[in-house]
Design a protein around this motif. Sequence first.
Motif, PDB file in Angstrom:
ATOM      1  N   THR A   1       5.645  11.447   4.031  1.00 33.33           N
ATOM      2  CA  THR A   1       4.085  11.153   4.353  1.00 33.33           C
ATOM      3  C   THR A   1       4.171   9.657   4.656  1.00 33.33           C
ATOM      4  O   THR A   1       3.334   9.339   5.633  1.00 33.33           O
ATOM      5  CB  THR A   1       3.400  11.311   3.187  1.00 33.33           C
ATOM      6  N   LEU A   2       4.991   8.893   4.263  1.00 39.38           N
ATOM      7  CA  LEU A   2       4.831   7.466   4.466  1.00 39.38           C
ATOM      8  C   LEU A   2       5.738   6.945   5.411  1.00 39.38           C
ATOM      9  O   LEU A   2       5.369   6.016   6.382  1.00 39.38           O
ATOM     10  CB  LEU A   2       5.356   6.652   3.173  1.00 39.38           C
ATOM     11  N   ILE A   3       6.848   7.460   5.556  1.00 40.92           N
ATOM     12  CA  ILE A   3       7.976   7.143   6.426  1.00 40.92           C
ATOM     13  C   ILE A   3       7.597   7.235   8.130  1.00 40.92           C
ATOM     14  O   ILE A   3       7.592   6.050   8.819  1.00 40.92           O
ATOM     15  CB  ILE A   3       9.257   7.703   6.447  1.00 40.92           C
ATOM     16  N   PRO A   4       6.817   8.288   8.431  1.00 40.28           N
ATOM     17  CA  PRO A   4       6.497   8.380   9.996  1.00 40.28           C
ATOM     18  C   PRO A   4       5.455   7.521  10.438  1.00 40.28           C
ATOM     19  O   PRO A   4       5.648   6.787  11.541  1.00 40.28           O
ATOM     20  CB  PRO A   4       6.182   9.741  10.199  1.00 40.28           C
TER      21      PRO A   4
ATOM     22  N   PRO B   1     -10.428  -4.533  10.519  1.00 38.07           N
ATOM     23  CA  PRO B   1      -9.747  -3.342  10.447  1.00 38.07           C
ATOM     24  C   PRO B   1      -8.624  -3.348   9.355  1.00 38.07           C
ATOM     25  O   PRO B   1      -8.312  -2.347   8.980  1.00 38.07           O
ATOM     26  CB  PRO B   1      -8.780  -3.528  12.080  1.00 38.07           C
ATOM     27  N   VAL B   2      -8.231  -4.374   8.883  1.00 38.19           N
ATOM     28  CA  VAL B   2      -7.309  -4.711   7.815  1.00 38.19           C
ATOM     29  C   VAL B   2      -7.975  -4.256   6.673  1.00 38.19           C
ATOM     30  O   VAL B   2      -7.211  -3.428   5.744  1.00 38.19           O
ATOM     31  CB  VAL B   2      -6.533  -6.071   7.560  1.00 38.19           C
ATOM     32  N   PHE B   3      -9.033  -4.600   6.157  1.00 34.97           N
ATOM     33  CA  PHE B   3      -9.909  -4.066   5.085  1.00 34.97           C
ATOM     34  C   PHE B   3      -9.975  -2.511   5.203  1.00 34.97           C
ATOM     35  O   PHE B   3      -9.813  -2.060   4.127  1.00 34.97           O
ATOM     36  CB  PHE B   3     -11.407  -4.900   5.029  1.00 34.97           C
ATOM     37  N   THR B   4     -10.496  -2.012   6.352  1.00 33.02           N
ATOM     38  CA  THR B   4     -10.657  -0.796   6.247  1.00 33.02           C
ATOM     39  C   THR B   4      -9.407   0.236   5.994  1.00 33.02           C
ATOM     40  O   THR B   4      -9.319   1.227   5.462  1.00 33.02           O
ATOM     41  CB  THR B   4     -11.540   0.129   7.451  1.00 33.02           C
ATOM     42  N   ILE B   5      -8.459   0.009   6.928  1.00 33.79           N
ATOM     43  CA  ILE B   5      -7.260   0.461   6.804  1.00 33.79           C
ATOM     44  C   ILE B   5      -6.452   0.553   5.379  1.00 33.79           C
ATOM     45  O   ILE B   5      -5.958   1.281   4.924  1.00 33.79           O
ATOM     46  CB  ILE B   5      -6.178   0.056   7.795  1.00 33.79           C
ATOM     47  N   SER B   6      -6.827  -0.616   5.026  1.00 36.26           N
ATOM     48  CA  SER B   6      -6.209  -0.861   3.537  1.00 36.26           C
ATOM     49  C   SER B   6      -6.698  -0.089   2.503  1.00 36.26           C
ATOM     50  O   SER B   6      -6.212   0.587   1.494  1.00 36.26           O
ATOM     51  CB  SER B   6      -6.200  -2.517   3.054  1.00 36.26           C
TER      52      SER B   6
ATOM     53  N   LEU C   1       0.796  -1.080   0.240  1.00 40.26           N
ATOM     54  CA  LEU C   1       0.016   0.132   0.056  1.00 40.26           C
ATOM     55  C   LEU C   1       0.692   1.205   0.065  1.00 40.26           C
ATOM     56  O   LEU C   1       0.276   2.373  -0.443  1.00 40.26           O
ATOM     57  CB  LEU C   1      -0.843  -0.004   1.118  1.00 40.26           C
ATOM     58  N   GLY C   2       1.943   1.234   0.365  1.00 36.32           N
ATOM     59  CA  GLY C   2       2.963   2.469   0.486  1.00 36.32           C
ATOM     60  C   GLY C   2       3.064   2.980  -0.976  1.00 36.32           C
ATOM     61  O   GLY C   2       2.986   4.175  -1.001  1.00 36.32           O
ATOM     62  N   PRO C   3       3.244   2.091  -1.959  1.00 46.23           N
ATOM     63  CA  PRO C   3       3.489   2.758  -3.245  1.00 46.23           C
ATOM     64  C   PRO C   3       2.545   3.709  -3.719  1.00 46.23           C
ATOM     65  O   PRO C   3       2.663   4.673  -4.745  1.00 46.23           O
ATOM     66  CB  PRO C   3       3.660   1.627  -4.343  1.00 46.23           C
ATOM     67  N   PHE C   4       1.168   3.382  -3.088  1.00 41.20           N
ATOM     68  CA  PHE C   4      -0.057   4.412  -3.597  1.00 41.20           C
ATOM     69  C   PHE C   4       0.443   5.887  -3.199  1.00 41.20           C
ATOM     70  O   PHE C   4      -0.163   6.756  -3.780  1.00 41.20           O
ATOM     71  CB  PHE C   4      -1.267   3.842  -2.969  1.00 41.20           C
ATOM     72  N   THR C   5       0.981   5.928  -2.093  1.00 39.72           N
ATOM     73  CA  THR C   5       1.247   7.556  -1.955  1.00 39.72           C
ATOM     74  C   THR C   5       2.030   8.147  -2.557  1.00 39.72           C
ATOM     75  O   THR C   5       2.075   9.446  -2.756  1.00 39.72           O
ATOM     76  CB  THR C   5       2.256   7.349  -0.630  1.00 39.72           C
ATOM     77  N   PHE C   6       2.854   7.467  -3.772  1.00 39.32           N
ATOM     78  CA  PHE C   6       3.722   8.044  -4.704  1.00 39.32           C
ATOM     79  C   PHE C   6       2.870   8.464  -5.939  1.00 39.32           C
ATOM     80  O   PHE C   6       3.397   8.915  -6.975  1.00 39.32           O
ATOM     81  CB  PHE C   6       4.637   7.388  -5.102  1.00 39.32           C
ATOM     82  N   PHE C   7       1.469   8.107  -5.849  1.00 39.41           N
ATOM     83  CA  PHE C   7       0.529   8.310  -7.181  1.00 39.41           C
ATOM     84  C   PHE C   7      -0.652   9.191  -6.649  1.00 39.41           C
ATOM     85  O   PHE C   7      -0.709   9.292  -5.538  1.00 39.41           O
ATOM     86  CB  PHE C   7       0.309   6.980  -7.752  1.00 39.41           C
ATOM     87  N   ASN C   8      -1.261   9.493  -7.300  1.00 32.51           N
ATOM     88  CA  ASN C   8      -2.743  10.080  -7.342  1.00 32.51           C
ATOM     89  C   ASN C   8      -3.802   8.860  -7.316  1.00 32.51           C
ATOM     90  O   ASN C   8      -3.684   8.228  -7.992  1.00 32.51           O
ATOM     91  CB  ASN C   8      -3.141  10.996  -8.423  1.00 32.51           C
ATOM     92  N   VAL C   9      -4.574   8.937  -6.210  1.00 28.47           N
ATOM     93  CA  VAL C   9      -5.783   7.892  -5.996  1.00 28.47           C
ATOM     94  C   VAL C   9      -7.101   8.749  -6.590  1.00 28.47           C
ATOM     95  O   VAL C   9      -7.558   9.781  -5.748  1.00 28.47           O
ATOM     96  CB  VAL C   9      -5.943   7.481  -4.508  1.00 28.47           C
TER      97      VAL C   9
END
Length: 286
Positions: free
Chosen positions: A194-197, A151-156, A9-17
């Motif tokens: 955004t992702l690392i912290p 919780p995994v589904f919603t957080i994902s 899921l981290g790579p999504f931070t580098f793109f637009n959703v």
Amino acid sequence: FQAAFTLLLGPFTFFNVQKTKYLQIMTSLMRWIAFILMIILALIRISRGQAEGHPSMAQLSGIRNLFGVCVYSFMCQHSLPSLITPISKKKHVNKLVLLDYILILAFYSLLSFTAIYCFRNDTLMDMYTLNFTNCEIISVAFIRYFLGLFPVFTISTNFPIIAVTLRNNWKTLFHREGGTYPWVVDRIVFPAITLIPPVLVAFCTHDLESLVGITGAYAGNGIQYLIPAFLAYCSRKDTQLVFGSGTVNKHLSPFRHTFWIVFVLIWGFSCFVFVTANIVLSESKL
């Protein structure tokens, strides 16, 4: 598992959703199913006389965690702009939003009260859905796994959307008039900070109660009270400059008076002082 979550899921931070309509529909549907299941199962256990909860009337030490819960409940406002903007006729939008919040409050209240009377305080897990994974009421394995993985589904689904929003907020915060960011800063630096912290925080602790208490006590206070108050004040000043002081907005809030902005700021500062004192006193007792 954390590494898998970050890599998937981290790579999504580098793109637009974008075009998250069906993703949001699926997430909402799963939330409705999970909430209703947990409420019904807790009510069944209470009706059978197996309730173990004996909650106290009040507990001041739980105030900071209350702020933490409030800030996550406050996240329901995250989707308000995307819900209101497409509505062409906004005559009844206040009533629709009010009804929406009443429904949210009813679900949260029902879920909370059934939980505190169904389970003992010392057995309630920080992640409430996990209380049903070993509950004797549920004989269907699929329901156990569904609630355990909920919780995994919603957080994902929420993590990429909120991460992209935070990344864009970083860009706006450091925006330069008439300038653009270098490719490395725009595509690498902002997504990385955004992702690392959150990954580091998740790696360092699994004490969800303390984490929610601290983030809610301080970050939540600013998100819920201070920032909206300043935004309301600045936006009203900006509106007067753009449209003139004589312009009447037919969608004005009932809390249009400046008194309410001052009241919210005073309330936010009071909460900050109270929660800080509560944390200091709690730690000193330990």
